[in-house]
Enzyme design. Structure first.
Site, mmCIF file in Angstrom:
data_model
loop_
_atom_site.group_PDB
_atom_site.id
_atom_site.type_symbol
_atom_site.label_atom_id
_atom_site.label_comp_id
_atom_site.label_asym_id
_atom_site.label_seq_id
_atom_site.Cartn_x
_atom_site.Cartn_y
_atom_site.Cartn_z
ATOM 1 N N GLY A 1 25.989 37.290 -3.644
ATOM 2 C CA GLY A 1 25.617 36.223 -4.569
ATOM 3 C C GLY A 1 26.783 35.439 -5.129
ATOM 4 O O GLY A 1 26.667 34.780 -6.173
ATOM 5 N N SER A 2 27.923 35.448 -4.426
ATOM 6 C CA SER A 2 29.075 34.714 -4.963
ATOM 7 C C SER A 2 28.829 33.199 -4.917
ATOM 8 O O SER A 2 29.314 32.468 -5.781
ATOM 9 C CB SER A 2 30.369 35.078 -4.234
ATOM 10 O OG SER A 2 30.357 34.620 -2.912
ATOM 11 N N ASN A 3 28.061 32.746 -3.943
ATOM 12 C CA ASN A 3 27.736 31.311 -3.918
ATOM 13 C C ASN A 3 26.774 30.941 -5.048
ATOM 14 O O ASN A 3 26.891 29.869 -5.636
ATOM 15 C CB ASN A 3 27.159 30.918 -2.551
ATOM 16 C CG ASN A 3 28.255 30.685 -1.533
ATOM 17 O OD1 ASN A 3 28.999 29.713 -1.631
ATOM 18 N ND2 ASN A 3 28.377 31.577 -0.562
ATOM 19 N N LEU B 1 14.166 31.456 8.380
ATOM 20 C CA LEU B 1 12.928 30.964 7.767
ATOM 21 C C LEU B 1 11.962 30.522 8.862
ATOM 22 O O LEU B 1 12.350 29.833 9.807
ATOM 23 C CB LEU B 1 13.221 29.803 6.819
ATOM 24 C CG LEU B 1 13.950 30.172 5.525
ATOM 25 C CD1 LEU B 1 14.274 28.900 4.725
ATOM 26 C CD2 LEU B 1 13.116 31.142 4.670
ATOM 27 N N ASN C 1 21.730 25.079 3.653
ATOM 28 C CA ASN C 1 22.304 26.403 3.911
ATOM 29 C C ASN C 1 23.817 26.274 3.964
ATOM 30 O O ASN C 1 24.349 25.214 4.322
ATOM 31 C CB ASN C 1 21.789 26.924 5.257
ATOM 32 C CG ASN C 1 22.346 28.285 5.612
ATOM 33 O OD1 ASN C 1 22.402 29.193 4.769
ATOM 34 N ND2 ASN C 1 22.797 28.448 6.849
ATOM 35 N N HIS D 1 27.062 28.037 5.850
ATOM 36 C CA HIS D 1 27.379 28.937 6.970
ATOM 37 C C HIS D 1 28.902 29.082 7.082
ATOM 38 O O HIS D 1 29.619 28.088 7.017
ATOM 39 C CB HIS D 1 26.797 28.376 8.272
ATOM 40 C CG HIS D 1 27.038 29.281 9.441
ATOM 41 N ND1 HIS D 1 26.290 30.415 9.655
ATOM 42 C CD2 HIS D 1 27.972 29.244 10.424
ATOM 43 C CE1 HIS D 1 26.749 31.034 10.734
ATOM 44 N NE2 HIS D 1 27.768 30.346 11.221
ATOM 45 N N ASP E 1 20.830 27.273 12.120
ATOM 46 C CA ASP E 1 22.196 26.743 11.971
ATOM 47 C C ASP E 1 22.435 25.449 12.753
ATOM 48 O O ASP E 1 23.575 25.147 13.119
ATOM 49 C CB ASP E 1 23.247 27.800 12.387
ATOM 50 C CG ASP E 1 23.301 28.977 11.414
ATOM 51 O OD1 ASP E 1 22.927 28.804 10.244
ATOM 52 O OD2 ASP E 1 23.709 30.072 11.842
ATOM 53 N N GLN F 1 36.166 28.298 -0.082
ATOM 54 C CA GLN F 1 35.795 26.919 0.248
ATOM 55 C C GLN F 1 34.291 26.695 0.071
ATOM 56 O O GLN F 1 33.868 25.639 -0.385
ATOM 57 C CB GLN F 1 36.222 26.581 1.686
ATOM 58 C CG GLN F 1 37.717 26.564 1.882
ATOM 59 C CD GLN F 1 38.413 25.611 0.925
ATOM 60 O OE1 GLN F 1 38.001 24.470 0.760
ATOM 61 N NE2 GLN F 1 39.446 26.090 0.257
ATOM 62 N N GLU F 2 33.504 27.696 0.432
ATOM 63 C CA GLU F 2 32.048 27.582 0.239
ATOM 64 C C GLU F 2 31.725 27.332 -1.231
ATOM 65 O O GLU F 2 30.830 26.551 -1.564
ATOM 66 C CB GLU F 2 31.338 28.865 0.686
ATOM 67 C CG GLU F 2 31.429 29.135 2.165
ATOM 68 C CD GLU F 2 30.715 30.423 2.552
ATOM 69 O OE1 GLU F 2 29.967 30.990 1.745
ATOM 70 O OE2 GLU F 2 30.925 30.872 3.688
HETATM 71 C C1 GRF Z 1 28.588 33.497 2.843
HETATM 72 O O1 GRF Z 1 29.782 33.633 3.570
HETATM 73 C C2 GRF Z 1 27.633 32.582 3.554
HETATM 74 O O2 GRF Z 1 28.251 31.582 4.286
HETATM 75 C C3 GRF Z 1 26.931 33.514 4.491
HETATM 76 O O3 GRF Z 1 26.793 34.711 3.776
HETATM 77 C C4 GRF Z 1 27.816 34.794 2.797
HETATM 78 C C5 GRF Z 1 27.128 34.996 1.472
HETATM 79 O O4 GRF Z 1 28.007 35.296 0.452
HETATM 80 N N1 GRF Z 1 25.713 32.923 4.985
HETATM 81 P P1 GRF Z 1 27.467 35.401 -1.045
HETATM 82 O O5 GRF Z 1 26.242 36.312 -1.053
HETATM 83 O O6 GRF Z 1 27.146 34.019 -1.547
HETATM 84 O O7 GRF Z 1 28.609 36.006 -1.798
#
Ligand code: GRF
Length: 210
Positions: free
Chosen positions: A14-16, A95, A109, A111, A148, A176-177
């Site tokens: 869940g870091s994003n 999905l 999404n 990736h 994707d 970067q995400e």
């Molecule tokens: C991320 O690297 C994302 O690109 C991939 O899974 C990872 C999820 O990380 N699909 P988090 O759960 O958001 O930390």
């Protein structure tokens, strides 16, 4: 600007999700997370949602028996919060078409590779490293029925270092995400993403008239 209504789907860390919540908190993202959905009861990201006061919903495959029933349950909860945008933030399940069709050009999404290279599963970082690429990165894209393969919104490049492991490269890509995903959501919120065929054009900021 009205905050864009988000539903965020996670499976793990869940870091994003944390990055999205942080950008909102700092006033850098005009959005609000109305629901976090996980397909795994043990996903640590659920705790991040709870701490931020965001309602959560868990639907495991085991609980519902089939992917169809599981995703129907998720869809029902998500529709209950009427999101403008559904964000897959580390969601590890494909999905089904009925779900994707419900939100045309309204699911995104992130990736951890430069698509269209190394897409299709959760091992993009490892496969890129094993392939010997010198530059990898991440991609935020619209979700279509093909995994994707949807229109690309933003990408960021991350150089591969000589001593990189899957973990070290994945960690730099994730940094970067955490920048890219909130930025893509903000562009969506500002109505600046224009879909032309496969191509997503980022419209210039509206300038004041007169
Ligand atoms: C991320 O690297 C994302 O690109 C991939 O899974 C990872 C999820 O990380 N699909 P988090 O759960 O958001 O930390």
């Amino acid at each position: 600007m009205r905050p864009v209504r988000l539903a965020v789907l996670i499976s793990g860390r869940g870091s994003n999700l944390a990055a999205i919540l942080d950008h909102i908190e700092r006033g850098a993202l005009a959005a609000r997370v109305h629901l976090v959905v996980s397909n795994r009861a043990e996903a640590p990201g659920l705790e991040i949602a709870r701490r931020a006061g965001v309602p959560t919903f868990v639907a495991t495959r085991a609980e519902y028996g089939s992917r169809q029933a599981q995703q129907q349950a998720m869809l029902q909860q998500i529709e209950g919060v009427a999101p403008d945008l559904v964000v897959l933030a580390g969601f590890d399940q494909v999905l089904l078409p009925f779900f994707v069709q419900r939100f045309p050009a309204r699911i995104i999404n992130v990736h951890p590779a430069l698509l269209p290279a190394f897409g299709g599963d959760m091992h993009g970082v490892q496969r890129a490293l094993e392939h010997g690429v010198k530059v990898s990165g991440c991609t935020v894209h619209f979700v279509t029925e093909e995994v994707d393969a949807g229109p690309i919104i933003l990408q960021a490049a991350v150089p591969v270092e000589e001593d990189d492991t899957v973990e070290t490269l994945a960690a730099r890509i994730r940094e970067q995400e955490h920048r890219l995903l909130p930025r893509a959501i903000q562009l969506f919120a500002e109505g600046r993403l224009s879909l032309e065929g496969r191509r997503v054009r980022i419209l210039a900021e509206a300038t004041a008239v007169g």
